[in-house]
Design a protein around this motif. Sequence first.
Motif, PDB file in Angstrom:
ATOM      1  N   ALA A  43      41.091  48.329 -44.159  1.00 13.53           N
ATOM      2  CA  ALA A  43      39.660  48.609 -44.270  1.00 13.53           C
ATOM      3  C   ALA A  43      38.926  47.405 -44.840  1.00 13.53           C
ATOM      4  O   ALA A  43      39.475  46.635 -45.633  1.00 13.53           O
ATOM      5  CB  ALA A  43      39.448  49.825 -45.168  1.00 13.53           C
ATOM      6  N   SER A  44      37.670  47.247 -44.456  1.00 13.07           N
ATOM      7  CA  SER A  44      36.858  46.177 -45.030  1.00 13.07           C
ATOM      8  C   SER A  44      36.611  46.416 -46.510  1.00 13.07           C
ATOM      9  O   SER A  44      36.567  45.476 -47.304  1.00 13.07           O
ATOM     10  CB  SER A  44      35.517  46.082 -44.295  1.00 13.07           C
ATOM     11  N   ILE A  45      36.428  47.664 -46.887  1.00 11.77           N
ATOM     12  CA  ILE A  45      36.243  48.047 -48.284  1.00 11.77           C
ATOM     13  C   ILE A  45      37.271  49.102 -48.628  1.00 11.77           C
ATOM     14  O   ILE A  45      37.389  50.113 -47.933  1.00 11.77           O
ATOM     15  CB  ILE A  45      34.828  48.619 -48.530  1.00 11.77           C
ATOM     16  N   ARG A  46      38.029  48.883 -49.652  1.00 14.10           N
ATOM     17  CA  ARG A  46      38.936  49.901 -50.179  1.00 14.10           C
ATOM     18  C   ARG A  46      39.141  49.618 -51.659  1.00 14.10           C
ATOM     19  O   ARG A  46      39.878  48.715 -52.032  1.00 14.10           O
ATOM     20  CB  ARG A  46      40.270  49.927 -49.440  1.00 14.10           C
ATOM     21  N   ALA A  47      38.457  50.394 -52.510  1.00 16.82           N
ATOM     22  CA  ALA A  47      38.536  50.129 -53.952  1.00 16.82           C
ATOM     23  C   ALA A  47      38.110  51.370 -54.722  1.00 16.82           C
ATOM     24  O   ALA A  47      37.285  52.159 -54.236  1.00 16.82           O
ATOM     25  CB  ALA A  47      37.627  48.955 -54.330  1.00 16.82           C
ATOM     26  N   PRO A  48      38.642  51.575 -55.924  1.00 20.83           N
ATOM     27  CA  PRO A  48      38.113  52.645 -56.781  1.00 20.83           C
ATOM     28  C   PRO A  48      36.635  52.408 -57.045  1.00 20.83           C
ATOM     29  O   PRO A  48      36.202  51.256 -57.192  1.00 20.83           O
ATOM     30  CB  PRO A  48      38.944  52.497 -58.066  1.00 20.83           C
ATOM     31  N   GLU A  94      38.517  55.962 -61.471  1.00 22.16           N
ATOM     32  CA  GLU A  94      39.759  55.321 -61.062  1.00 22.16           C
ATOM     33  C   GLU A  94      40.396  55.983 -59.846  1.00 22.16           C
ATOM     34  O   GLU A  94      41.216  55.347 -59.171  1.00 22.16           O
ATOM     35  CB  GLU A  94      40.759  55.324 -62.224  1.00 22.16           C
ATOM     36  N   ASN A  95      40.017  57.206 -59.530  1.00 20.67           N
ATOM     37  CA  ASN A  95      40.700  57.941 -58.461  1.00 20.67           C
ATOM     38  C   ASN A  95      39.810  58.319 -57.285  1.00 20.67           C
ATOM     39  O   ASN A  95      40.326  58.772 -56.262  1.00 20.67           O
ATOM     40  CB  ASN A  95      41.346  59.210 -59.034  1.00 20.67           C
ATOM     41  N   LEU A  96      38.514  58.162 -57.428  1.00 20.44           N
ATOM     42  CA  LEU A  96      37.609  58.338 -56.292  1.00 20.44           C
ATOM     43  C   LEU A  96      37.372  56.960 -55.697  1.00 20.44           C
ATOM     44  O   LEU A  96      36.866  56.061 -56.372  1.00 20.44           O
ATOM     45  CB  LEU A  96      36.296  58.971 -56.735  1.00 20.44           C
ATOM     46  N   TRP A  97      37.774  56.778 -54.438  1.00 16.21           N
ATOM     47  CA  TRP A  97      37.739  55.453 -53.815  1.00 16.21           C
ATOM     48  C   TRP A  97      36.649  55.382 -52.750  1.00 16.21           C
ATOM     49  O   TRP A  97      36.398  56.362 -52.036  1.00 16.21           O
ATOM     50  CB  TRP A  97      39.090  55.142 -53.159  1.00 16.21           C
ATOM     51  N   LEU A  98      36.029  54.213 -52.668  1.00 14.48           N
ATOM     52  CA  LEU A  98      35.120  53.910 -51.576  1.00 14.48           C
ATOM     53  C   LEU A  98      35.896  53.178 -50.498  1.00 14.48           C
ATOM     54  O   LEU A  98      36.549  52.163 -50.773  1.00 14.48           O
ATOM     55  CB  LEU A  98      33.960  53.040 -52.066  1.00 14.48           C
ATOM     56  N   VAL A  99      35.834  53.684 -49.269  1.00 14.14           N
ATOM     57  CA  VAL A  99      36.524  53.076 -48.134  1.00 14.14           C
ATOM     58  C   VAL A  99      35.491  52.825 -47.040  1.00 14.14           C
ATOM     59  O   VAL A  99      34.725  53.728 -46.680  1.00 14.14           O
ATOM     60  CB  VAL A  99      37.656  53.977 -47.610  1.00 14.14           C
ATOM     61  N   GLY A 100      35.458  51.609 -46.520  1.00 15.89           N
ATOM     62  CA  GLY A 100      34.491  51.267 -45.493  1.00 15.89           C
ATOM     63  C   GLY A 100      35.127  50.531 -44.332  1.00 15.89           C
ATOM     64  O   GLY A 100      35.937  49.614 -44.536  1.00 15.89           O
ATOM     65  N   HIS A 101      34.790  50.942 -43.117  1.00 20.77           N
ATOM     66  CA  HIS A 101      35.251  50.286 -41.899  1.00 20.77           C
ATOM     67  C   HIS A 101      34.039  49.799 -41.106  1.00 20.77           C
ATOM     68  O   HIS A 101      33.077  50.541 -40.932  1.00 20.77           O
ATOM     69  CB  HIS A 101      36.065  51.251 -41.032  1.00 20.77           C
ATOM     70  N   PHE A 102      34.101  48.564 -40.642  1.00 21.38           N
ATOM     71  CA  PHE A 102      33.049  48.002 -39.812  1.00 21.38           C
ATOM     72  C   PHE A 102      33.649  47.503 -38.505  1.00 21.38           C
ATOM     73  O   PHE A 102      34.670  46.810 -38.509  1.00 21.38           O
ATOM     74  CB  PHE A 102      32.325  46.865 -40.530  1.00 21.38           C
ATOM     75  N   ASP A 103      33.028  47.905 -37.399  1.00 17.31           N
ATOM     76  CA  ASP A 103      33.493  47.548 -36.066  1.00 17.31           C
ATOM     77  C   ASP A 103      34.915  48.046 -35.877  1.00 17.31           C
ATOM     78  O   ASP A 103      35.155  49.230 -36.041  1.00 17.31           O
ATOM     79  CB  ASP A 103      33.332  46.039 -35.833  1.00 17.31           C
TER      80      ASP A 103
END
Length: 511
Positions: A249-254, A233-242
């Motif tokens: 962010a394109s991806i931002r979720a636990p 619940e507290n480690l998040w995946l964050v992804g940016h494209f271009d």
Amino acid sequence: MHGLHSIALPVLLARRQNYRAVMASSYDRRGGNHDWSNYLRREGRQAVLMEAEGPGCITRIWTADPQKGTVRIILDGKCVVEKPFADLLADLPLTYGIGGESPANYARSKADHVPMGFTSYCPIPFRSHCKVTIEPEDDYLYYQIGAKLLAPETAPDEFNLASADILQVEKVLRDWSEGKPLVNMSQTPIRPATVEPDSEQTIFEREGPGAVLGLRISLPAGLSDRERRHIRENLWLVGHFDDDEPRDASIRAPIGAMFLDYGQAPRPRSLFVGSDREGDYYCFFAMPFAHRAHLKLVNHGLLPADFVVRVLAEEWEAPKHDLLRFRATWHTETPFGPDHRDYEGLACRLLNLGGQDNIELLYVHGAGHFVGCGFSYDLANSPTDRAAGEGDEMFFIDDDPRLTHYGTGLEDYTNDAWGMSGFSSPFAGDAKGDGGNSDAHLFGYRLHVADPIPFVRKGRFTFEHGTGNNCSGDFRSVAYWYMDPSHSRTRIEERRWEAIRTGQRKMNEEE
């Protein structure tokens, strides 16, 4: 055309989808919970379930109970199918489930972990017209039929139950059932790392065009249930494209929710996202980029998070402009409802057609297509013990005044029926958690990889929280979708327009 190609080659799911997705169902036309045996119209002893002008393709057929009636599928003026509904679904390829409410089916569903609903993803293309009827009219039929309506100049494939595409997808699904992943990452380098509290760790970064084709993250063994819950619940995946803005962010979720893990047992294992048999998280949604990509793990928790990550990426010589950008949108909400205890009476008479109080999984302005979601619905503190799973999906696409998709219940959306059985399949699954009432905690997912839902101007994807928004609770979800980058004004566009404004470049000048 029918969407099966993207199952064998996931990067094709990122292509622009040039069609309109529609669904015919038995939903209550008043907006209540009388959601069975409602048809388009009657024609003598026949009832019309679905009708569409072509070219197009039926992409999904679902029913809770196919035991009665003869179904006819009429394509381009010719009846190509005429058989009992149960026999039709038993004969179509790419079909799974049971169908039919009986003690034997309930027992089989629980013992074998298969859904009570009967679902087929067999594509049924048509060139000019399609009509699906049933005779005699069934007085207790729950059904959904999804279809793609194509551009007039499109030439669909012929209706063929043994086409090469179907045979290829059947092989992919057989491999999945044997534990083989959709994307083989066994040769991908392993990178162990630790993310300390209140810090972040880059797991992939690249300049130039390409695509992330596979992502695996494994957490250490031996964690207690409490520790694992804290990390997921507290480690998040964050992804940016271009040129994503930092705040968008394109991806931002636990990571738990990102990979369909909300603590339910067993953890879901779908074709594109979930947990494998070793417990590792994986995602095979293709993530294209034209200029740069950056994936990182951000620790918002109190514990250090040890992990091992694998990222499979492909470089391209030139950007592929027909590919959209992958997005994963996290949403949390605590909807309020009156929590009527009188489920058989007042609760089922609550009417809702506008969807203004629904839970919003995703509400986006721009162009793209929706490819699925996973959700957790916790009603442990709600007094209602039955109506939660009766909430319908209601999808509003572009400016169409009609409901594009109106379903018949949350378990029906996950290809189940008569409650949530607890199963995991390539495209859908569900589970129920322990609690103070029979439906205290519901989990589910549905991937629209064979039937993405495009939108051009805006897409609003919602669930009712209980029939007529009757239930209070804690709702969490991640929506997976692809966005046309030209509809998102980013920093690179701001720089381009500033250069045009100051005369440093011409309007039609390429980058």
